[in-house]
Design a protein around this motif. Structure first.
Motif, PDB file in Angstrom:
ATOM      1  N   VAL A  93       0.804  -1.228   0.000  1.00  0.00           N
ATOM      2  CA  VAL A  93       0.000   0.000   0.000  1.00  0.00           C
ATOM      3  C   VAL A  93       0.836   1.278   0.000  1.00  0.00           C
ATOM      4  CG1 VAL A  93      -1.666   1.345   1.353  1.00  0.00           C
ATOM      5  CG2 VAL A  93      -2.058  -1.100   0.950  1.00  0.00           C
ATOM      6  N   PRO A  94       1.931   1.389   0.775  1.00  0.00           N
ATOM      7  CA  PRO A  94       2.705   2.650   0.742  1.00  0.00           C
ATOM      8  C   PRO A  94       3.166   3.055  -0.652  1.00  0.00           C
ATOM      9  CG  PRO A  94       3.403   1.300   2.603  1.00  0.00           C
ATOM     10  CD  PRO A  94       2.463   0.458   1.794  1.00  0.00           C
ATOM     11  N   LEU A  95       3.388   2.074  -1.533  1.00  0.00           N
ATOM     12  CA  LEU A  95       3.862   2.391  -2.884  1.00  0.00           C
ATOM     13  C   LEU A  95       2.757   2.949  -3.779  1.00  0.00           C
ATOM     14  CD1 LEU A  95       6.190  -0.691  -3.522  1.00  0.00           C
ATOM     15  CD2 LEU A  95       6.862   1.651  -2.948  1.00  0.00           C
ATOM     16  N   THR A  96       1.516   2.882  -3.333  1.00  0.00           N
ATOM     17  CA  THR A  96       0.434   3.497  -4.103  1.00  0.00           C
ATOM     18  C   THR A  96       0.373   5.004  -3.864  1.00  0.00           C
ATOM     19  OG1 THR A  96      -1.238   3.182  -2.356  1.00  0.00           O
ATOM     20  CG2 THR A  96      -0.908   1.367  -3.907  1.00  0.00           C
ATOM     21  N   VAL A  97       1.163   5.482  -2.889  1.00  0.00           N
ATOM     22  CA  VAL A  97       1.188   6.909  -2.559  1.00  0.00           C
ATOM     23  C   VAL A  97       2.493   7.558  -2.987  1.00  0.00           C
ATOM     24  CG1 VAL A  97       1.029   8.597  -0.679  1.00  0.00           C
ATOM     25  CG2 VAL A  97      -0.330   6.479  -0.597  1.00  0.00           C
ATOM     26  N   ARG A  98       3.613   6.857  -2.741  1.00  0.00           N
ATOM     27  CA  ARG A  98       4.927   7.417  -3.023  1.00  0.00           C
ATOM     28  C   ARG A  98       5.864   6.293  -3.443  1.00  0.00           C
ATOM     29  NH1 ARG A  98       9.557   8.109   0.140  1.00  0.00           N
ATOM     30  NH2 ARG A  98      10.899   9.873  -0.462  1.00  0.00           N
ATOM     31  N   VAL A 101      13.386   4.156  -4.581  1.00  0.00           N
ATOM     32  CA  VAL A 101      14.131   2.895  -4.559  1.00  0.00           C
ATOM     33  C   VAL A 101      14.185   2.299  -3.150  1.00  0.00           C
ATOM     34  CG1 VAL A 101      16.396   1.834  -4.894  1.00  0.00           C
ATOM     35  CG2 VAL A 101      15.472   3.384  -6.640  1.00  0.00           C
ATOM     36  N   PRO A 102      14.548   3.070  -2.107  1.00  0.00           N
ATOM     37  CA  PRO A 102      14.566   2.474  -0.761  1.00  0.00           C
ATOM     38  C   PRO A 102      13.204   1.952  -0.324  1.00  0.00           C
ATOM     39  CG  PRO A 102      15.772   4.547  -0.778  1.00  0.00           C
ATOM     40  CD  PRO A 102      15.067   4.456  -2.092  1.00  0.00           C
ATOM     41  N   LEU A 103      12.127   2.689  -0.628  1.00  0.00           N
ATOM     42  CA  LEU A 103      10.794   2.244  -0.222  1.00  0.00           C
ATOM     43  C   LEU A 103      10.379   0.989  -0.979  1.00  0.00           C
ATOM     44  CD1 LEU A 103       8.369   2.841   1.567  1.00  0.00           C
ATOM     45  CD2 LEU A 103       7.431   4.250  -0.278  1.00  0.00           C
ATOM     46  N   GLU A 104      10.723   0.900  -2.256  1.00  0.00           N
ATOM     47  CA  GLU A 104      10.408  -0.306  -3.025  1.00  0.00           C
ATOM     48  C   GLU A 104      11.124  -1.532  -2.461  1.00  0.00           C
ATOM     49  OE1 GLU A 104       9.524   1.010  -7.594  1.00  0.00           O
ATOM     50  OE2 GLU A 104      11.439   1.643  -6.740  1.00  0.00           O
ATOM     51  N   ILE A 105      12.382  -1.363  -2.076  1.00  0.00           N
ATOM     52  CA  ILE A 105      13.131  -2.464  -1.476  1.00  0.00           C
ATOM     53  C   ILE A 105      12.505  -2.865  -0.144  1.00  0.00           C
ATOM     54  CG2 ILE A 105      15.355  -3.132  -0.479  1.00  0.00           C
ATOM     55  CD1 ILE A 105      16.673  -1.344  -2.616  1.00  0.00           C
ATOM     56  N   LEU A 106      12.136  -1.878   0.680  1.00  0.00           N
ATOM     57  CA  LEU A 106      11.534  -2.160   1.978  1.00  0.00           C
ATOM     58  C   LEU A 106      10.198  -2.881   1.829  1.00  0.00           C
ATOM     59  CD1 LEU A 106      11.386  -1.848   5.054  1.00  0.00           C
ATOM     60  CD2 LEU A 106      10.367   0.426   4.690  1.00  0.00           C
ATOM     61  N   CYS A 107       9.334  -2.387   0.957  1.00  0.00           N
ATOM     62  CA  CYS A 107       8.022  -3.011   0.763  1.00  0.00           C
ATOM     63  C   CYS A 107       8.141  -4.414   0.174  1.00  0.00           C
ATOM     64  CB  CYS A 107       7.149  -2.136  -0.134  1.00  0.00           C
ATOM     65  SG  CYS A 107       6.607  -0.599   0.645  1.00  0.00           S
ATOM     66  N   GLY A 109      10.550  -6.458   0.836  1.00  0.00           N
ATOM     67  CA  GLY A 109      10.912  -7.305   1.964  1.00  0.00           C
ATOM     68  C   GLY A 109       9.730  -7.603   2.869  1.00  0.00           C
ATOM     69  N   LEU A 110       8.902  -6.585   3.175  1.00  0.00           N
ATOM     70  CA  LEU A 110       7.725  -6.796   4.020  1.00  0.00           C
ATOM     71  C   LEU A 110       6.719  -7.730   3.354  1.00  0.00           C
ATOM     72  CD1 LEU A 110       7.078  -3.199   5.432  1.00  0.00           C
ATOM     73  CD2 LEU A 110       7.862  -5.209   6.683  1.00  0.00           C
ATOM     74  N   PHE A 111       6.571  -7.592   2.056  1.00  0.00           N
ATOM     75  CA  PHE A 111       5.690  -8.493   1.300  1.00  0.00           C
ATOM     76  C   PHE A 111       6.123  -9.944   1.519  1.00  0.00           C
ATOM     77  CE2 PHE A 111       4.575 -10.759  -2.627  1.00  0.00           C
ATOM     78  CZ  PHE A 111       3.234 -10.445  -2.764  1.00  0.00           C
ATOM     79  N   ALA A 112       7.427 -10.185   1.521  1.00  0.00           N
ATOM     80  CA  ALA A 112       7.952 -11.543   1.690  1.00  0.00           C
ATOM     81  C   ALA A 112       7.731 -12.070   3.101  1.00  0.00           C
ATOM     82  CB  ALA A 112       9.435 -11.577   1.353  1.00  0.00           C
ATOM     83  N   LEU A 169       0.334   1.188 -10.990  1.00  0.00           N
ATOM     84  CA  LEU A 169       0.597  -0.244 -11.118  1.00  0.00           C
ATOM     85  C   LEU A 169       0.594  -0.916  -9.750  1.00  0.00           C
ATOM     86  CD1 LEU A 169       3.031  -1.926 -13.553  1.00  0.00           C
ATOM     87  CD2 LEU A 169       2.840  -2.764 -11.223  1.00  0.00           C
ATOM     88  N   TYR A 170       1.169  -0.261  -8.762  1.00  0.00           N
ATOM     89  CA  TYR A 170       1.188  -0.852  -7.422  1.00  0.00           C
ATOM     90  C   TYR A 170      -0.221  -0.920  -6.829  1.00  0.00           C
ATOM     91  CZ  TYR A 170       6.273  -0.570  -7.583  1.00  0.00           C
ATOM     92  OH  TYR A 170       7.589  -0.744  -7.929  1.00  0.00           O
ATOM     93  N   LEU A 171      -1.084   0.008  -7.208  1.00  0.00           N
ATOM     94  CA  LEU A 171      -2.484  -0.064  -6.777  1.00  0.00           C
ATOM     95  C   LEU A 171      -3.149  -1.313  -7.350  1.00  0.00           C
ATOM     96  CD1 LEU A 171      -4.930   1.162  -5.339  1.00  0.00           C
ATOM     97  CD2 LEU A 171      -5.384   2.509  -7.411  1.00  0.00           C
ATOM     98  N   LEU A 172      -2.845  -1.650  -8.599  1.00  0.00           N
ATOM     99  CA  LEU A 172      -3.378  -2.862  -9.211  1.00  0.00           C
ATOM    100  C   LEU A 172      -2.887  -4.097  -8.461  1.00  0.00           C
ATOM    101  CD1 LEU A 172      -4.934  -4.263 -11.483  1.00  0.00           C
ATOM    102  CD2 LEU A 172      -2.881  -4.074 -12.914  1.00  0.00           C
ATOM    103  N   VAL A 173      -1.637  -4.092  -8.018  1.00  0.00           N
ATOM    104  CA  VAL A 173      -1.093  -5.198  -7.223  1.00  0.00           C
ATOM    105  C   VAL A 173      -1.904  -5.369  -5.939  1.00  0.00           C
ATOM    106  CG1 VAL A 173       0.894  -5.978  -5.883  1.00  0.00           C
ATOM    107  CG2 VAL A 173       1.234  -4.997  -8.154  1.00  0.00           C
ATOM    108  N   VAL A 174      -2.256  -4.270  -5.295  1.00  0.00           N
ATOM    109  CA  VAL A 174      -3.044  -4.327  -4.064  1.00  0.00           C
ATOM    110  C   VAL A 174      -4.413  -4.944  -4.329  1.00  0.00           C
ATOM    111  CG1 VAL A 174      -4.203  -2.920  -2.307  1.00  0.00           C
ATOM    112  CG2 VAL A 174      -1.835  -2.424  -2.955  1.00  0.00           C
TER     113      VAL A 174
END
Length: 414
Positions: A93-98, A101-107, A109-112, A169-174
């Protein structure tokens, strides 16, 4: 007679729910993983691309034994299935707002972290749904459904990264993740419920026991070769996940494919797996598990070498053809290894420890998935992607030789 019909309807409903989960979960994961690689590849180095996959693999590696322990202690596998499906979706969800690169890596990892729990539990349910005589077919059916989701995700991701902004695109993933979470509500858990109370001390003890084999488990590892199989999976996944972590970028930047062609090439493997997974599921019940496992391990090395050959032809169509051939090899050998390994673990595991041993398989995959992308990222940054693929392929061949010498076949007479 009415009881038979009721049971038949129940089994059909279970299979339908399993199929829908497999399709939606993997479509979600394929879109997310490939999009992260492409977006980071546009802005960062090969090492940054590989770091995102390493973060994903670390989540699987570190939390698979935790979720497996929770499942075996409490027996509440269905609740874990629903909860982890929802939480893994919320991690995006955070990637649907902002987007950064660091946030994509963090999310990633959390997804996993939550996907680790989902995978261990759903595989146990799928395995036990098939029973002793149909375990391979049940695993093959679920894996074929997963392949359908992977086809959808990879066919469309190349198009979607070109027409949607990253947040869209990340919203579609959600959305896809929420669909999968709803499907888990229809699952029936065929495994027994222990009803035990989960305490921090017992959880810590269980996790430690899963990471450090002792007593009966050590005997099981030695008697069946299961311990060496996990070592082989680590080595194979260093090859496989190192390759997969950066191959979307390699196909676009080095081979010269368009984003749409790249997505189509990535979709070749799940398209072939739709048939090969179910076929190898039946074959594993007939010829045994070991042949499939050894062939699957070696195939990862072959795949990494074949994709390098895509750099040789001059024409774009020939390059697409060679790249596609690499993913045909991937499909066949991945099917062999997945079906053979899951069925083998189901054969040798006591039912009350099956989630543990399935989770340990995810842990082994995760460890290889952490180390492999980092190795490939360093090699690709220092040299190039092709050199990295050739070097990392050697580990898969070592894994095949090791398991061929140590694994004990579980199907008598094979």
């Amino acid at each position: 007679m009415s009881n038979v019909r009721a049971v038949t309807r129940l089994l059909r409903g279970q299979r339908s729910a399993i199929a829908l989960i497999g399709i939606s979960r993997v479509a979600c994961g394929s879109l997310f993983g490939t999009a992260v690689a492409v977006y980071i590849g546009r802005r960062g180095s090969p090492f940054a691309v590989s770091l995102a996959y390493a973060a994903f693999s670390f989540g699987l590696f570190a939390f698979a034994p935790v979720w497996g322990a929770v499942a075996d202690i409490t027996g509440r596998r269905r609740a874990i299935l629903v909860g982890t499906a929802v939480l893994s979706t919320l991690a995006v969800v955070p990637l649907t707002v902002r987007v950064s690169v660091p946030l994509e890596i963090l999310c990633r990892g959390l997804f996993a972290v939550f996907t680790a729990g989902f995978q261990s539990v759903i595989l146990t349910i799928v395995s036990e749904t098939g029973g002793e005589t149909g375990r391979g077919r049940s695993v093959g059916f679920y894996s074929s459904a997963r392949s359908t989701g992977a086809i959808s995700g990879r066919l469309f991701v190349g198009y979607l990264v070109g027409v949607l902004v990253p947040t869209g695109l990340y919203l579609l993933v959600v959305v896809l993740g929420l669909v999968a979470a709803v499907c888990t509500l229809r699952i029936r858990d065929p495994t027994p419920s222990s009803g035990a109370t989960l305490t921090p001390r017992r959880l810590l003890s269980e996790v430690r026991g899963r990471l450090v084999p002792t007593g009966a488990k050590r005997t099981l590892f030695r008697r069946t070769g299961l311990g060496w199989l996990y070592v082989g999976i680590v080595l194979r996944n260093m090859t496989e996940k190192g390759f997969i972590a950066v191959v979307p970028v390699f196909l676009v930047s080095d081979v010269g494919l368009s984003n749409v062609a790249m997505g189509a090439v990535l979709a070749v493997s799940p398209a072939v797996r739709m048939v090969s997974m179910y076929g190898f599921g039946r074959l594993s019940d007939a010829v045994g598990r070991k042949k499939l496992i050894v062939g699957g391990l070696a195939g990862s090395g072959v795949q990494a070498l074949v994709v390098v050959l895509a750099l040789v032809p001059e024409g774009n169509l020939l390059r697409i053809g060679v790249s596609s051939a690499a993913f045909v090899v991937h499909a066949v050998t991945f099917s062999m290894l997945t079906v053979g390994t899951i069925a083998f673990v189901g054969d040798v595991a006591p039912v009350d420890r099956e989630s543990e041993l399935m989770g340990l398989r995810s842990t082994a995959r995760g460890l290889g998935g952490v180390l492999g992308p980092l190795v490939v990222g360093v090699l690709a940054t220092r040299f190039d992607y092709a050199t990295a693929f050739v070097c990392i392929s050697l580990l898969a061949f070592v894994a095949a030789g090791l398991v061929a010498r140590t694994l004990v076949e579980t199907i008598s007479g094979r």
